[in-house]
Design an enzyme around this catalytic site. Sequence first.
Site, PDB file in Angstrom:
ATOM      1  N   GLU A 179      20.818 -19.390 -55.615  1.00  0.00           N
ATOM      2  CA  GLU A 179      21.502 -18.225 -55.041  1.00  0.00           C
ATOM      3  C   GLU A 179      21.520 -18.223 -53.506  1.00  0.00           C
ATOM      4  O   GLU A 179      22.225 -17.405 -52.914  1.00  0.00           O
ATOM      5  CB  GLU A 179      20.891 -16.922 -55.575  1.00  0.00           C
ATOM      6  CG  GLU A 179      21.227 -16.696 -57.047  1.00  0.00           C
ATOM      7  CD  GLU A 179      21.334 -15.215 -57.403  1.00  0.00           C
ATOM      8  OE1 GLU A 179      22.462 -14.766 -57.665  1.00  0.00           O
ATOM      9  OE2 GLU A 179      20.290 -14.523 -57.413  1.00  0.00           O
ATOM     10  N   HIS A 206      25.562 -16.829 -52.568  1.00  0.00           N
ATOM     11  CA  HIS A 206      25.395 -15.476 -53.132  1.00  0.00           C
ATOM     12  C   HIS A 206      24.554 -14.582 -52.234  1.00  0.00           C
ATOM     13  O   HIS A 206      24.922 -13.447 -51.937  1.00  0.00           O
ATOM     14  CB  HIS A 206      24.759 -15.582 -54.525  1.00  0.00           C
ATOM     15  CG  HIS A 206      24.593 -14.288 -55.238  1.00  0.00           C
ATOM     16  ND1 HIS A 206      23.531 -13.426 -55.016  1.00  0.00           N
ATOM     17  CD2 HIS A 206      25.372 -13.676 -56.166  1.00  0.00           C
ATOM     18  CE1 HIS A 206      23.665 -12.357 -55.788  1.00  0.00           C
ATOM     19  NE2 HIS A 206      24.767 -12.474 -56.490  1.00  0.00           N
ATOM     20  N   ASP A 207      23.416 -15.111 -51.779  1.00  0.00           N
ATOM     21  CA  ASP A 207      22.514 -14.309 -50.942  1.00  0.00           C
ATOM     22  C   ASP A 207      22.616 -14.663 -49.459  1.00  0.00           C
ATOM     23  O   ASP A 207      21.824 -14.148 -48.656  1.00  0.00           O
ATOM     24  CB  ASP A 207      21.063 -14.509 -51.415  1.00  0.00           C
ATOM     25  CG  ASP A 207      20.832 -13.904 -52.792  1.00  0.00           C
ATOM     26  OD1 ASP A 207      21.737 -13.210 -53.304  1.00  0.00           O
ATOM     27  OD2 ASP A 207      19.752 -14.139 -53.368  1.00  0.00           O
ATOM     28  N   THR A 208      23.550 -15.544 -49.110  1.00  0.00           N
ATOM     29  CA  THR A 208      23.550 -16.094 -47.749  1.00  0.00           C
ATOM     30  C   THR A 208      24.920 -16.108 -47.075  1.00  0.00           C
ATOM     31  O   THR A 208      24.995 -16.140 -45.850  1.00  0.00           O
ATOM     32  CB  THR A 208      23.072 -17.558 -47.798  1.00  0.00           C
ATOM     33  OG1 THR A 208      23.871 -18.239 -48.782  1.00  0.00           O
ATOM     34  CG2 THR A 208      21.609 -17.677 -48.166  1.00  0.00           C
TER      35      THR A 208
END
Length: 290
Positions: free
Chosen positions: A184, A189-191
């Site tokens: 992720e 997604h998280d970055t």
Amino acid sequence: MKYFKFAIFLSIIVFVGATVDAIVPGKFFDRIFLIIFENTDYVKAIQEPYLQDLMNRSNGLLLSNYYAIMHPSLPNYIATVFGSTAGVTDDNAYNISGANIVDLLEAKRITWKAYMENYPGECFKGDFAPPGTVLYARKHNPFISMVDISSDPSRCAKIVPDTQLDVDINTNRVPQFAYYVPNENNDGHDTGVEFAMNWFQSWFEPKLQNPAFTTNTLFFITFDEDAYGGNNHIFTGLFGCPVQPPDNHLDNTSYNHYSFLSTVEENWNLGNLGRNDVDATAFIKYLQHS
Ligand SMILES: *[C@@H]1O[C@H](CO)[C@@H](O)[C@H](O)[C@H]1NC(C)=O
Ligand SMILES: *[C@@H]1O[C@H](CO)[C@@H](O)[C@H](O)[C@H]1NC(C)=O
Ligand SMILES: *[C@@H]1O[C@H](CO)[C@@H](O)[C@H](O)[C@H]1NC(C)=O
């Protein structure tokens, strides 16, 4: 008698040796390698220098009219292996019955694996891993949602941690259908997409030097969905020696995630799943077997 037994023994060895790595030739490619990123609008992704660079190389092709199916993540991932969203509209854990692409591949003895970054292996069915992180996420692993995979230990063993890929490249055993899901962070997604493309470049470029990764391989680079900014229009590109692009490196035919299935099905004459894969247009316009 002794010689006879020895001959049987030898032919078993030859037989096993010959079948394990047998390549089933395809019409356009002998291997497809999917890599999927997260949550980026088309207009944003096409500004990424690395994606522009790849698409502009002699065997790069931008599918400029490619759409995801819906929101959020999981139904899109399911679409790529099942041919429908199976009624899923969220990211919860599901057990989905019915045939999927693995059934069609195995019927023709085409090897497959799903590489999942940070996946613990051993048919792990939890939502996230490693403990205390959200690096591996079940919602990005459609294979574990398929009952005929998750309930079959030999099939489930084909969902592997990403570290297996280097082993498979080094032993020239990358399967003919390979589905790679970064964690992720690396999938954006998280970055975000800039981080993801920096990771992608550093991960992909060295591997492109290795024929065990590239020979007759179509690389399929996509995103699961957009960031809610453009009707689910997403960046998708093709790369590799089967691609013979036109001068502008664009194919503006209308495609979606079901086109992935119909391309795989058409390449190996697999038949279909009887779902949205049946009418989806395969992205074969600029493919040619070398
Ligand atoms: C090729 O590169 C140019 C300039 O970097 C960019 O504008 C164009 O979109 C690229 N082509 C593709 C198909 O990505
Ligand atoms: C799916 O099947 C597993 C057994 O493999 C079970 O533990 C789990 O509760 C099931 N999940 C759902 C949502 O039915
Ligand atoms: C692709 O086709 C769509 C219509 O389906 C059009 O709006 C768009 O401008 C076209 N894109 C390119 C790059 O030609």
